[in-house]
Enzyme design. Sequence first.
Site: not given
Length: 322
Positions: A137, A201, A235
């Site tokens: 990640h 966003k 998302t």
Amino acid sequence: MPTIQDERNLMVFSGNANKPLTQSICKELGVRMGKSLVSRFSDGEEQVEIEESVRRQEVFVVQPTCAPSAENLMELLVIIDALKRASVSSVTAVIPYFGYSRQDRRMRSLRVPITAKVAAKMISAIGADRVLTIDLHADQIQGFFDVPVDNVYASPLLLADIWRAYGTDNIIVVSPDVGGVVRARAMAKRLGDTDLAIIDKRRPRANVATVMNIIGEVNGKTCVLVDDLVDTAGTLCAAAVALKQNGATKVVAYITHPVLSGPAMDNINNSELDELVVTDTIPLSDAARECRKIRQLSVAELLAETIRRIAFGESVSSLYVD
């Protein structure tokens, strides 16, 4: 990829988290899976026994730490311990998906652990000599381990499928958030410098719904969303809606790790996504396998070639040289 004719110095074992992937890796390597008992006692404690000699062998243990994360992590630890006590030459922990990787920092100085480091320290302390994983990640997580880490990328596999399925004439690569821009830009470059879009966003003020601003021209395009993992898919599905509202003709997503927890399947089935392409770093649930929007690619060949290179002392980074 050449197969390994002599198995005397290389063995591959598996935990229970993703045995089908381990079997595919062994098939690619031309070796059999190591014999072991990996189960639980009646009270739930891990029970592991290595059922053949591993003395002086170079051993690779395949075990993603996906859900149930704590159980799969503990299983990996006790397998490594059993192998070390059986006098192996070395143990490489092959962790296709490294769970806890999103807990890699203290957000806003809250009194919380950095669980990614806790897990990394446990794997290092138990005696793993090396770690092999796919698409961490955050690249910085490699520094949490006290042993060498090979963080290989699924991008060649995903790129090949994009070329085959969609070509490059009318596509635009989209990052679902600002944090994924580097990944999306790299993918766009490898696709012949195709256009890039970013979804920004933001919540204008308290108690006001999040607004998704599209940076880039997506009208009339096939949008290819790229990310390292998909969890609840909230998302991702919201991004698909925003892209379609801005004129995208098709929205597909290429994501390495299919965590797919909670309401993920409902979100995907009811979404504007035309296709979600994932890999088999994490096994799919029955519902995910039956979903017509989800297609799975295998990282077995990539991992097998990386294992072969590690075993024979060859370069791993050269896998990604154009």
